[in-house]
Design a protein around this motif. Structure first.
Motif, PDB file in Angstrom:
ATOM      1  N   LEU A 488      12.365 -17.557  -7.831  1.00  0.00           N
ATOM      2  CA  LEU A 488      12.404 -17.724  -7.001  1.00  0.00           C
ATOM      3  C   LEU A 488      13.732 -18.712  -6.037  1.00  0.00           C
ATOM      4  O   LEU A 488      14.923 -19.545  -6.544  1.00  0.00           O
ATOM      5  CB  LEU A 488      11.706 -19.670  -7.290  1.00  0.00           C
ATOM      6  N   ARG A 489      14.285 -18.278  -5.121  1.00  0.00           N
ATOM      7  CA  ARG A 489      15.596 -19.011  -4.313  1.00  0.00           C
ATOM      8  C   ARG A 489      14.764 -19.874  -3.352  1.00  0.00           C
ATOM      9  O   ARG A 489      13.508 -20.090  -2.378  1.00  0.00           O
ATOM     10  CB  ARG A 489      15.574 -17.701  -3.312  1.00  0.00           C
ATOM     11  N   CYS A 490      15.488 -21.128  -3.448  1.00  0.00           N
ATOM     12  CA  CYS A 490      15.241 -21.843  -2.445  1.00  0.00           C
ATOM     13  C   CYS A 490      16.383 -21.926  -1.174  1.00  0.00           C
ATOM     14  O   CYS A 490      17.560 -22.803  -2.058  1.00  0.00           O
ATOM     15  CB  CYS A 490      15.381 -22.911  -2.818  1.00  0.00           C
ATOM     16  N   LYS A 491      15.502 -21.736  -0.059  1.00  0.00           N
ATOM     17  CA  LYS A 491      17.417 -21.502   0.639  1.00  0.00           C
ATOM     18  C   LYS A 491      17.503 -23.364   1.409  1.00  0.00           C
ATOM     19  O   LYS A 491      16.274 -23.857   2.460  1.00  0.00           O
ATOM     20  CB  LYS A 491      16.932 -20.627   2.350  1.00  0.00           C
ATOM     21  N   LEU A 492      18.512 -23.756   1.847  1.00  0.00           N
ATOM     22  CA  LEU A 492      18.416 -25.032   1.921  1.00  0.00           C
ATOM     23  C   LEU A 492      19.708 -25.148   3.561  1.00  0.00           C
ATOM     24  O   LEU A 492      20.443 -24.213   3.197  1.00  0.00           O
ATOM     25  CB  LEU A 492      19.737 -25.637   1.132  1.00  0.00           C
ATOM     26  N   LYS A 493      18.717 -25.761   4.214  1.00  0.00           N
ATOM     27  CA  LYS A 493      18.894 -26.005   6.278  1.00  0.00           C
ATOM     28  C   LYS A 493      19.439 -27.407   6.675  1.00  0.00           C
ATOM     29  O   LYS A 493      18.962 -28.506   5.720  1.00  0.00           O
ATOM     30  CB  LYS A 493      17.946 -25.724   6.273  1.00  0.00           C
ATOM     31  N   SER A 494      20.902 -27.138   6.089  1.00  0.00           N
ATOM     32  CA  SER A 494      22.205 -28.674   6.421  1.00  0.00           C
ATOM     33  C   SER A 494      21.050 -28.950   7.322  1.00  0.00           C
ATOM     34  O   SER A 494      21.860 -28.146   8.727  1.00  0.00           O
ATOM     35  CB  SER A 494      23.393 -28.580   6.311  1.00  0.00           C
ATOM     36  N   ASN A 495      21.724 -30.384   7.303  1.00  0.00           N
ATOM     37  CA  ASN A 495      21.509 -31.649   8.704  1.00  0.00           C
ATOM     38  C   ASN A 495      22.908 -31.669   9.584  1.00  0.00           C
ATOM     39  O   ASN A 495      23.009 -31.801  10.628  1.00  0.00           O
ATOM     40  CB  ASN A 495      21.449 -32.833   8.462  1.00  0.00           C
ATOM     41  N   PHE A 496      24.225 -30.736   8.550  1.00  0.00           N
ATOM     42  CA  PHE A 496      25.285 -31.407   9.212  1.00  0.00           C
ATOM     43  C   PHE A 496      26.054 -29.878   9.411  1.00  0.00           C
ATOM     44  O   PHE A 496      26.190 -29.473   8.209  1.00  0.00           O
ATOM     45  CB  PHE A 496      25.595 -31.993   8.147  1.00  0.00           C
ATOM     46  N   GLU A 497      26.622 -29.209  10.129  1.00  0.00           N
ATOM     47  CA  GLU A 497      27.750 -28.182  10.464  1.00  0.00           C
ATOM     48  C   GLU A 497      28.724 -28.774   9.186  1.00  0.00           C
ATOM     49  O   GLU A 497      29.253 -29.705   9.484  1.00  0.00           O
ATOM     50  CB  GLU A 497      28.660 -28.604  11.979  1.00  0.00           C
ATOM     51  N   ASN A 498      28.720 -27.340   8.468  1.00  0.00           N
ATOM     52  CA  ASN A 498      30.528 -27.306   8.211  1.00  0.00           C
ATOM     53  C   ASN A 498      30.122 -28.263   6.314  1.00  0.00           C
ATOM     54  O   ASN A 498      30.746 -28.246   5.941  1.00  0.00           O
ATOM     55  CB  ASN A 498      31.626 -27.555   8.782  1.00  0.00           C
ATOM     56  N   TYR A 499      28.393 -28.707   6.261  1.00  0.00           N
ATOM     57  CA  TYR A 499      28.831 -28.920   5.150  1.00  0.00           C
ATOM     58  C   TYR A 499      28.113 -27.755   3.865  1.00  0.00           C
ATOM     59  O   TYR A 499      27.325 -28.039   4.325  1.00  0.00           O
ATOM     60  CB  TYR A 499      27.635 -30.836   5.308  1.00  0.00           C
ATOM     61  N   ASP A 500      28.421 -28.225   2.789  1.00  0.00           N
ATOM     62  CA  ASP A 500      28.053 -26.370   1.949  1.00  0.00           C
ATOM     63  C   ASP A 500      27.366 -26.890   1.296  1.00  0.00           C
ATOM     64  O   ASP A 500      26.455 -26.053   0.007  1.00  0.00           O
ATOM     65  CB  ASP A 500      29.184 -26.514   0.837  1.00  0.00           C
ATOM     66  N   CYS A 501      26.574 -28.800   0.931  1.00  0.00           N
ATOM     67  CA  CYS A 501      25.224 -29.114   0.283  1.00  0.00           C
ATOM     68  C   CYS A 501      25.706 -28.635  -0.593  1.00  0.00           C
ATOM     69  O   CYS A 501      24.626 -28.757  -1.948  1.00  0.00           O
ATOM     70  CB  CYS A 501      23.975 -28.293   0.662  1.00  0.00           C
ATOM     71  N   ALA A 502      26.458 -29.004  -1.215  1.00  0.00           N
ATOM     72  CA  ALA A 502      27.284 -28.662  -3.161  1.00  0.00           C
ATOM     73  C   ALA A 502      26.806 -29.993  -4.018  1.00  0.00           C
ATOM     74  O   ALA A 502      26.282 -29.584  -5.292  1.00  0.00           O
ATOM     75  CB  ALA A 502      29.036 -28.461  -3.373  1.00  0.00           C
ATOM     76  N   LEU A 503      26.316 -30.951  -3.654  1.00  0.00           N
ATOM     77  CA  LEU A 503      26.366 -32.098  -4.520  1.00  0.00           C
ATOM     78  C   LEU A 503      24.332 -32.022  -4.577  1.00  0.00           C
ATOM     79  O   LEU A 503      24.069 -32.260  -5.622  1.00  0.00           O
ATOM     80  CB  LEU A 503      25.897 -33.837  -3.196  1.00  0.00           C
ATOM     81  N   GLU A 504      23.979 -31.494  -3.539  1.00  0.00           N
ATOM     82  CA  GLU A 504      21.986 -31.268  -4.063  1.00  0.00           C
ATOM     83  C   GLU A 504      22.052 -30.102  -4.347  1.00  0.00           C
ATOM     84  O   GLU A 504      20.763 -30.478  -5.199  1.00  0.00           O
ATOM     85  CB  GLU A 504      22.244 -31.412  -1.814  1.00  0.00           C
ATOM     86  N   LYS A 505      22.937 -29.097  -4.144  1.00  0.00           N
ATOM     87  CA  LYS A 505      22.302 -27.094  -4.851  1.00  0.00           C
ATOM     88  C   LYS A 505      23.108 -28.452  -6.901  1.00  0.00           C
ATOM     89  O   LYS A 505      21.848 -27.770  -7.409  1.00  0.00           O
ATOM     90  CB  LYS A 505      23.562 -26.677  -4.622  1.00  0.00           C
ATOM     91  N   TRP A 506      24.000 -29.421  -7.020  1.00  0.00           N
ATOM     92  CA  TRP A 506      24.233 -28.986  -8.074  1.00  0.00           C
ATOM     93  C   TRP A 506      22.964 -30.337  -8.760  1.00  0.00           C
ATOM     94  O   TRP A 506      22.789 -29.545  -9.639  1.00  0.00           O
ATOM     95  CB  TRP A 506      25.395 -29.808  -7.831  1.00  0.00           C
ATOM     96  N   SER A 507      22.979 -31.505  -8.116  1.00  0.00           N
ATOM     97  CA  SER A 507      21.712 -32.168  -8.662  1.00  0.00           C
ATOM     98  C   SER A 507      20.483 -31.338  -8.729  1.00  0.00           C
ATOM     99  O   SER A 507      19.482 -32.024  -9.532  1.00  0.00           O
ATOM    100  CB  SER A 507      22.011 -32.965  -7.389  1.00  0.00           C
ATOM    101  N   ALA A 508      19.332 -30.649  -7.777  1.00  0.00           N
ATOM    102  CA  ALA A 508      18.093 -30.096  -7.656  1.00  0.00           C
ATOM    103  C   ALA A 508      18.329 -29.427  -8.807  1.00  0.00           C
ATOM    104  O   ALA A 508      17.300 -29.065  -9.147  1.00  0.00           O
ATOM    105  CB  ALA A 508      17.988 -29.324  -6.189  1.00  0.00           C
ATOM    106  N   THR A 509      19.916 -28.288  -9.503  1.00  0.00           N
ATOM    107  CA  THR A 509      19.772 -27.386 -10.326  1.00  0.00           C
ATOM    108  C   THR A 509      19.074 -28.351 -11.795  1.00  0.00           C
ATOM    109  O   THR A 509      18.640 -27.610 -12.722  1.00  0.00           O
ATOM    110  CB  THR A 509      20.801 -26.344 -10.310  1.00  0.00           C
ATOM    111  N   GLY A 510      20.242 -29.434 -11.727  1.00  0.00           N
ATOM    112  CA  GLY A 510      19.970 -29.960 -12.702  1.00  0.00           C
ATOM    113  C   GLY A 510      18.542 -30.520 -13.441  1.00  0.00           C
ATOM    114  O   GLY A 510      17.968 -30.767 -14.479  1.00  0.00           O
ATOM    115  N   LYS A 511      18.219 -30.577 -11.610  1.00  0.00           N
ATOM    116  CA  LYS A 511      16.190 -31.593 -12.167  1.00  0.00           C
ATOM    117  C   LYS A 511      15.622 -30.164 -12.273  1.00  0.00           C
ATOM    118  O   LYS A 511      14.080 -30.612 -11.640  1.00  0.00           O
ATOM    119  CB  LYS A 511      16.334 -32.407 -10.772  1.00  0.00           C
ATOM    120  N   SER A 512      15.772 -29.164 -12.387  1.00  0.00           N
ATOM    121  CA  SER A 512      14.916 -27.937 -11.994  1.00  0.00           C
ATOM    122  C   SER A 512      14.425 -27.209 -13.575  1.00  0.00           C
ATOM    123  O   SER A 512      13.146 -26.542 -13.583  1.00  0.00           O
ATOM    124  CB  SER A 512      15.493 -26.614 -11.538  1.00  0.00           C
TER     125      SER A 512
END
Length: 541
Positions: A488-512
């Motif tokens: 399953l691929r989950c594409k993340l659409k950021s609210n902020f320009e040039n924000y890489d969502c690294a924190l959110e990707k890391w946290s969601a991966t750990g919680k999956s």
């Protein structure tokens, strides 16, 4: 909206008696017509025995089951499309009550659930409101049942007070009036005991300005109305009219109690022309009514012939969207109750609603591929998402456990007891340990509910991870499922320009991890690098 008429049946599984009402719904007039009704005294359980665990006996359960079988046959004779039931005090307090309801659901096909005391009060309010013109007035409602007494204050749109107290005609009879020797002293003790239990509720009612008139529902008050009418009109029970809206004065209640005290218990049925079953408990019910009226400082009460069972019908019509105008406010009771509970414990609104949004997106985009849940299960998950962090007000450590306790015991309105348990469990497992059979809150759930909690809480875990920084950085997600590769691929659409969502990707991966375990698919989170116009951006305020 369904525009065709249909027949449905509602059952009130009370502590003293069971009631069924069969109605035909008329969507055009937003109303219902009563086709049939039946009442049977069942008297479930006991309230006085000093047991650690209160249980329904095998005899209780068999008697109740046979009654419900008869009710089902009655309903089927009217070709109903639905039979649903709510169980109150006796089943609510019995350790094996929910197990018994599972048997009823599986063997009789009756959708039976336990409801909380305040939910019982809300449904009584709906029943009374369906037959009472308030004309801008505030109504007080008293319902004295076998195991509890409900008091409600409200008007056409708002409920200002709901309470349920463990004071009932059967409970008090078993506790204090099995033996009526030294009756005046026992009654004085009972009145003080009832007054003490009700004192906090009475104070709350006074603080909100009281009410304009008082209405009483159910068997105790109906019986007192009948006795009072016959005493003043010299008729017997066969010639008594329908007494809806009949006025009973406080002095009449006191007079009836005085007469009962001088009548031997075994002669009350004949002396007052009431059933033997009702005669056994009516004195305790009358004493309760006297104390309530005295403490509410009212001199009269009006009997209403609608109560919980009619409230169940009205609630169903609201859920179906059939009733819209006069009770519009009540249609959103479940959603409002969730938000009110969250606000009470100072939830982080932006974060909670964002987690709700993201978990709903996961739910919707995996439906039919990984699960087959519907709107009902989605609503429970969304409620859990809004409430998942309310335990933080107690302490951040273990706040998921505190959230479970607060949800479970805060009396969410509009939900039955089973639904509240599911919401609380889904919220409980948004972090830390996965559901385990040695967890008390989880171990007694039915197998299908355990599965639901595991799967829906896994959605909530991921959504929580996707808002790790509590800044609503993820505007939306797009899920692509490849069942052949179990990926399953989950594409993340950021609210902020040039924000890489690294924190959110890391946290969601750990919680999956729980998600992977339950559905057997790997999940990868990646940033969708497509440019968005500013009009499509959403930033939490």
């Amino acid at each position: 909206m369904n525009t065709s008429n249909e027949n449905i049946a509602a059952i009130d599984i009370g502590s003293n008696s069971f009631h069924i009402i069969v109605v035909q719904i008329n969507p055009e007039t937003q109303s219902f017509k009563v086709l049939d009704r039946l009442r049977e005294t069942v008297r479930l359980g006991t309230f006085h025995e000093p047991k650690i665990k209160k249980e329904l006996s095998q005899e209780d359960m068999k008697r109740g089951f046979e009654t419900l079988k008869r009710f089902k046959k009655l309903a089927e004779g009217h070709h109903v499309t639905e039979i649903f039931a709510s169980a109150t005090s006796a089943v609510r307090e019995a350790s094996n009550g929910r197990e018994w309801l599972l048997k009823i659901r599986s063997e009789l096909g009756i959708d039976a659930h336990v409801i909380s005391g305040v939910e019982e009060a809300r449904l009584i309010y709906l029943g009374v409101l369906s037959a009472t013109e308030l004309q801008g007035r505030k109504i007080g409602i008293v319902d004295i049942g076998g195991g509890s007494t409900e008091i409600i204050i409200g008007d056409e749109q708002f409920i200002y007070h709901l309470s349920s107290t463990k004071v009932g005609a059967v409970r008090l009879t078993e506790k204090d009036l099995k033996d009526e020797t030294d009756l005046p002293q026992k009654i004085e003790f009972m009145e003080n005991h009832i007054e003490g239990l009700l004192s906090t509720k009475i104070q709350q009612i006074k603080e909100i300005g009281g009410f304009d008139f008082l209405v009483g529902t159910s068997g105790t008050i109906q019986t007192i109305a009948n006795i009072d009418y016959r005493m003043h009109n010299f008729t017997d029970s066969d010639n008594s009219p329908t007494l809806n809206q009949y006025r009973i004065t406080y002095d009449s209640v006191c007079s009836i109690i005085d007469k009962m005290m001088t009548t031997p218990k075994e002669k009350r049925a004949d002396s007052f022309d009431i059933s033997k079953n009702r005669a056994e408990i009516i004195l305790a019910g009358a004493i309760t009514l006297k104390v309530v009226m005295k403490n509410l400082n009212t001199t009269e009460i009006f009997y209403c012939d609608r109560a919980l069972r009619e409230g169940l019908i009205i609630d169903k019509l609201l859920q179906k969207g059939i009733i819209k105008d006069r009770l519009q406010y009540q249609q959103t009771i479940r959603q409002r109750s969730v938000i009110e509970l969250a606000s009470k414990y100072h939830f982080l609104k932006d974060h909670a609603l964002h987690v709700k949004k993201l978990s709903s997106r996961i739910f919707d985009q995996t439906k039919g591929l990984l699960h087959s849940y519907g709107d009902k299960e989605k609503e429970l998950m969304e409620a859990a998402a809004i409430l998942h962090d309310i335990g933080s007000l107690v302490t951040h450590n273990d706040h998921h456990k505190h959230s479970y306790y607060l949800i479970r015991h805060s009396g969410l309105l509009g939900f039955n007891d089973e639904e509240v348990e599911l919401i609380a469990n889904i919220a409980r497992y948004h972090r830390q340990s996965n559901p385990k059979d040695n967890h008390p809150n989880f171990q007694n759930l039915p197998r299908e509910h355990k599965k639901m909690v595991k799967e829906l809480s896994s959605f909530l875990r991921i959504a929580e991870g996707l808002d790790k920084g509590h800044k609503c950085a993820i505007n939306d997600i797009e899920i692509i499922v490849n069942l052949n590769q179990k990926k399953l691929r989950c594409k993340l659409k950021s609210n902020f320009e040039n924000y890489d969502c690294a924190l959110e990707k890391w946290s969601a991966t750990g919680k999956s991890k729980e998600f992977k375990k339950e559905f057997g698919v790997d999940i990868d989170f990646m940033l969708d690098k497509k440019k968005k116009s500013p009009a499509n951006l959403h930033v939490c305020q």
